[in-house]
Design a protein around this motif. Structure first.
Motif, PDB file in Angstrom:
ATOM      1  N   ARG A 150       0.878  -1.433  -0.209  1.00  0.00           N
ATOM      2  CA  ARG A 150      -0.031  -0.070   0.081  1.00  0.00           C
ATOM      3  C   ARG A 150       0.701   1.393   0.037  1.00  0.00           C
ATOM      4  N   GLN A 151       0.534   2.080  -0.728  1.00  0.00           N
ATOM      5  CA  GLN A 151       1.144   3.628  -0.706  1.00  0.00           C
ATOM      6  C   GLN A 151       0.750   4.317   0.493  1.00  0.00           C
ATOM      7  N   LYS A 152       1.883   5.104   1.104  1.00  0.00           N
ATOM      8  CA  LYS A 152       1.792   5.795   2.029  1.00  0.00           C
ATOM      9  C   LYS A 152       1.330   7.231   2.068  1.00  0.00           C
ATOM     10  N   ILE A 153       0.399   7.756   2.841  1.00  0.00           N
ATOM     11  CA  ILE A 153      -0.203   9.025   2.800  1.00  0.00           C
ATOM     12  C   ILE A 153       0.032   9.936   4.227  1.00  0.00           C
ATOM     13  N   LEU A 154       0.504  10.903   4.095  1.00  0.00           N
ATOM     14  CA  LEU A 154       0.570  11.674   5.131  1.00  0.00           C
ATOM     15  C   LEU A 154      -0.503  12.721   5.410  1.00  0.00           C
ATOM     16  N   VAL A 155      -1.391  12.763   6.496  1.00  0.00           N
ATOM     17  CA  VAL A 155      -2.123  13.647   6.898  1.00  0.00           C
ATOM     18  C   VAL A 155      -1.678  14.677   7.839  1.00  0.00           C
ATOM     19  N   VAL A 156      -1.887  15.916   7.487  1.00  0.00           N
ATOM     20  CA  VAL A 156      -1.017  16.989   8.429  1.00  0.00           C
ATOM     21  C   VAL A 156      -2.360  17.911   8.772  1.00  0.00           C
ATOM     22  N   ASP A 157      -2.795  17.841   9.849  1.00  0.00           N
ATOM     23  CA  ASP A 157      -3.943  18.829  10.499  1.00  0.00           C
ATOM     24  C   ASP A 157      -3.720  18.786  11.827  1.00  0.00           C
ATOM     25  N   ASP A 158      -3.768  20.247  12.494  1.00  0.00           N
ATOM     26  CA  ASP A 158      -3.931  20.330  13.806  1.00  0.00           C
ATOM     27  C   ASP A 158      -5.065  19.796  14.659  1.00  0.00           C
ATOM     28  N   SER A 159      -5.994  19.504  14.011  1.00  0.00           N
ATOM     29  CA  SER A 159      -7.328  18.750  14.446  1.00  0.00           C
ATOM     30  C   SER A 159      -7.486  17.494  14.688  1.00  0.00           C
ATOM     31  N   PRO A 160      -7.369  16.901  15.764  1.00  0.00           N
ATOM     32  CA  PRO A 160      -7.431  15.431  15.912  1.00  0.00           C
ATOM     33  C   PRO A 160      -8.871  14.906  15.430  1.00  0.00           C
ATOM     34  N   LEU A 161      -9.645  15.590  15.240  1.00  0.00           N
ATOM     35  CA  LEU A 161     -11.081  15.041  14.780  1.00  0.00           C
ATOM     36  C   LEU A 161     -10.742  14.841  13.200  1.00  0.00           C
ATOM     37  N   ASN A 162     -10.130  15.871  12.428  1.00  0.00           N
ATOM     38  CA  ASN A 162     -10.013  15.742  11.101  1.00  0.00           C
ATOM     39  C   ASN A 162      -9.068  14.697  10.634  1.00  0.00           C
ATOM     40  N   THR A 163      -7.982  14.617  11.522  1.00  0.00           N
ATOM     41  CA  THR A 163      -7.216  13.511  11.286  1.00  0.00           C
ATOM     42  C   THR A 163      -7.832  12.126  11.271  1.00  0.00           C
ATOM     43  N   LYS A 164      -8.516  11.832  12.438  1.00  0.00           N
ATOM     44  CA  LYS A 164      -9.274  10.621  12.518  1.00  0.00           C
ATOM     45  C   LYS A 164     -10.502  10.277  11.470  1.00  0.00           C
ATOM     46  N   ILE A 165     -10.918  11.542  10.957  1.00  0.00           N
ATOM     47  CA  ILE A 165     -11.779  11.188   9.867  1.00  0.00           C
ATOM     48  C   ILE A 165     -11.205  10.594   8.597  1.00  0.00           C
ATOM     49  N   MET A 166     -10.191  11.245   8.484  1.00  0.00           N
ATOM     50  CA  MET A 166      -9.003  10.907   7.067  1.00  0.00           C
ATOM     51  C   MET A 166      -8.546   9.574   7.351  1.00  0.00           C
ATOM     52  N   GLU A 167      -8.182   9.124   8.530  1.00  0.00           N
ATOM     53  CA  GLU A 167      -7.574   7.913   9.095  1.00  0.00           C
ATOM     54  C   GLU A 167      -8.699   6.817   8.772  1.00  0.00           C
ATOM     55  N   THR A 168      -9.713   7.017   9.284  1.00  0.00           N
ATOM     56  CA  THR A 168     -10.839   6.035   9.239  1.00  0.00           C
ATOM     57  C   THR A 168     -11.136   5.856   7.589  1.00  0.00           C
ATOM     58  N   ALA A 169     -11.232   6.916   6.777  1.00  0.00           N
ATOM     59  CA  ALA A 169     -11.644   6.917   5.698  1.00  0.00           C
ATOM     60  C   ALA A 169     -10.814   6.185   4.530  1.00  0.00           C
ATOM     61  N   LEU A 170      -9.410   6.065   4.810  1.00  0.00           N
ATOM     62  CA  LEU A 170      -8.304   6.169   4.141  1.00  0.00           C
ATOM     63  C   LEU A 170      -7.465   4.647   4.564  1.00  0.00           C
ATOM     64  N   ILE A 171      -7.795   4.195   5.759  1.00  0.00           N
ATOM     65  CA  ILE A 171      -6.733   3.146   6.303  1.00  0.00           C
ATOM     66  C   ILE A 171      -7.219   1.883   5.723  1.00  0.00           C
ATOM     67  N   GLU A 172      -7.985   1.472   4.772  1.00  0.00           N
ATOM     68  CA  GLU A 172      -8.407   0.302   4.348  1.00  0.00           C
ATOM     69  C   GLU A 172      -7.519   0.132   3.116  1.00  0.00           C
ATOM     70  N   ASP A 173      -7.268   1.286   2.521  1.00  0.00           N
ATOM     71  CA  ASP A 173      -6.718   1.185   1.208  1.00  0.00           C
ATOM     72  C   ASP A 173      -5.178   1.666   1.162  1.00  0.00           C
ATOM     73  N   TYR A 174      -4.906   2.414   2.068  1.00  0.00           N
ATOM     74  CA  TYR A 174      -3.609   2.957   2.188  1.00  0.00           C
ATOM     75  C   TYR A 174      -3.036   3.069   3.625  1.00  0.00           C
ATOM     76  N   GLU A 175      -1.490   3.006   3.564  1.00  0.00           N
ATOM     77  CA  GLU A 175      -0.900   3.249   4.813  1.00  0.00           C
ATOM     78  C   GLU A 175      -1.077   4.712   5.378  1.00  0.00           C
ATOM     79  N   VAL A 176      -1.513   4.993   6.486  1.00  0.00           N
ATOM     80  CA  VAL A 176      -1.809   6.326   6.850  1.00  0.00           C
ATOM     81  C   VAL A 176      -0.964   6.719   8.040  1.00  0.00           C
ATOM     82  N   VAL A 177      -0.127   8.061   7.926  1.00  0.00           N
ATOM     83  CA  VAL A 177       0.502   8.500   8.930  1.00  0.00           C
ATOM     84  C   VAL A 177       0.025   9.885   9.161  1.00  0.00           C
ATOM     85  N   ILE A 178      -0.118  10.063  10.665  1.00  0.00           N
ATOM     86  CA  ILE A 178      -0.749  11.327  10.939  1.00  0.00           C
ATOM     87  C   ILE A 178       0.341  12.223  11.739  1.00  0.00           C
TER      88      ILE A 178
END
Length: 456
Positions: A150-178
């Motif tokens: 899986r390819q790696k996506i870095l999510v950069v956001d100071d809001s834990p809520l936003n990063t959690k939304i992104m991680e939940t949406a993408l983790i099935e298909d990609y490696e997600v780093v917060i």
């Protein structure tokens, strides 16, 4: 438990832990100097404890990873008690291994655990499948068919809520780093294991998304990482400004998960195909040591470093004696085999992590020896000459010897004369010419009246 600590002091406990085969364990000071290592280091890299102690971990790092590793010790480790990152560490035989590091700082020391991920990393590349695909020119969108991991996506956001939304949406298909701040995000991007794509919030404290994007676009290692801005800013001027900084797209808040996934898939597909074209651009494909491009890039850095520190930089230029005769006698397949053996001998004989052996072209090789004076360079040259002669590769057509030999030109910079760096390569080549002219299978040192030294 109290009885245990009463009868065992801290040093005894530490020694027993370090005697176990628990993976790579070490203690470094805050500047990266080894103070204690366990037995796994010798099993993994070939270095004994004595060889590692009081040396610096940065000196063993792959040249392309040194800036990022130095940044960890210069900046991050002084402000963070715990951090993880990856880089390539040089083994005693000259090869590099991919390592995941976990640092835990206490006072002025870092307690470090390392995991060798070389097999996983190299398996993930899937070079054979990529090359077959490229050779047939069958470019299509079946990304999973080519990419085994899986390819790696870095999510950069100071809001834990936003990063959690992104991680939940993408983790099935990609490696997600917060990451929740810009400094940490930049460190991740400059590591040996950077993301394939960045989802970047604009409005953040300390360093905003615009500045992060600007710095990424200026960095040699990071300028090709695609950046998608996450923002509630919808004015066309804001979007235009971000795109001029190097971002490839915008996603506005509140998020539409299907749109996010579609954009990410398209941009990652393009990124993947671009990356496949860059594989091994600094490695000679036949000999698997550094190529001319890698040598030139490294030399530029080492010249700057030598000028700044007032140290001596030496260069060796090597040529296999009468290699044309060898090819004529044994054929080009055996000639390729000979080149591989010579290259391996060069890389394994050079002991220091900062030394570099490269294929210059044809049967010619070059070695870069930072912080090495003429006497040291001469000793290294003689070790290389002997190592290649001791390979005992038959060479029945050579007028010099019945085995393959090399001639070597040696030159060292003058720290009192900055202009001496400008002519190093030319002088090394002149010294090599003199070694060949005076009989071959010998070393020639460059100075105003070049001197050739016969084998010892």
């Amino acid at each position: 438990m109290e009885e245990f600590f009463a009868t065992n002091n801290q040093q005894q406990i530490l020694n027993r832990i370090f005697s176990l085969n628990l993976g790579l364990l070490c203690i470094l000071d805050i500047d990266g100097w080894f103070k204690k290592v366990n037995i796994s280091w010798e099993k993994t890299f070939g270095y004994t404890t004595a060889e590692l102690l009081d040396t610096n971990i940065i000196d063993y790092t792959h040249p392309d990873d040194r800036d990022a590793t130095a940044f960890v010790f210069a900046k991050l480790l002084h402000t963070s008690h715990r951090l993880t990152f990856s880089n390539r560490f040089r083994s005693k035989d000259g090869s590099y291994r991919y390592i995941d590091w976990e640092f835990n700082r206490h006072d002025n020391y870092a307690y470090v655990a390392g995991t060798d991920i070389t097999h996983t990393k190299l398996s993930a590349v899937g070079l054979n499948e990529v090359r077959k695909h490229l050779d047939k020119n069958q470019f299509h969108n079946d990304l999973e068919h080519l990419c085994p991991t899986r390819q790696k996506i870095l999510v950069v956001d100071d809001s834990p809520l936003n990063t959690k939304i992104m991680e939940t949406a993408l983790i099935e298909d990609y490696e997600v780093v917060i990451s929740h701040n810009g400094i940490e995000a930049l460190a991740i991007c400059n590591s040996n294991d950077p993301p394939d794509l960045i989802l970047l919030d604009i409005v953040m404290p300390e360093i905003d998304g615009y500045e992060i994007c600007r710095r990424l676009n200026r960095g040699t290692k990071t300028k090709d990482i695609p950046v998608i801005f996450l923002t509630s800013l919808t004015e066309s001027t804001d979007i235009e400004f971000g795109l001029t900084l190097g971002a490839i797209d915008y996603i506005t808040k509140p998020f539409s998960i299907p749109i996010i996934k579609a954009k990410i898939k398209n941009h990652l597909a393009l990124k993947y195909y671009q990356d496949t074209l860059k594989i091994n651009t600094d490695v000679d494909q036949l000999t698997q040591i550094a190529n001319r491009r890698r040598f030139d890039d490294t030399m530029i850095r080492e010249v700057k470093k030598a000028k700044r520190s007032g140290t001596i930089l030496s260069i060796l230029m090597l040529d296999i004696d009468h290699f044309k005769f060898y090819n004529d006698a044994y054929g080009h397949l055996e000639g390729d085999s000979c080149l591989k053996k010579v290259a391996t001998a060069l890389s394994t004989t050079l002991k220091r992590p900062q030394d570099l052996a490269a294929r210059w072209g044809g049967e010619e090789f070059a070695c870069l020896l930072p912080n090495t004076n003429t006497n040291g360079a001469q000793n290294v040259a003689e070790s290389l000459r002997e190592a290649i002669q001791n390979l005992s590769i038959p060479h029945k057509s050579s007028p010099v010897s019945n085995v393959v030999t090399v001639s070597i030109g040696v030159v060292s910079s003058n720290p009192m004369d900055e202009n001496s760096f400008d002519n190093l390569l030319r002088h090394a080549d002149e010294a090599l010419y003199q070694a060949k002219k005076t009989g071959r299978n010998r070393i020639a040192l460059w100075h105003q009246e070049i001197e050739a030294i016969e084998p010892y």
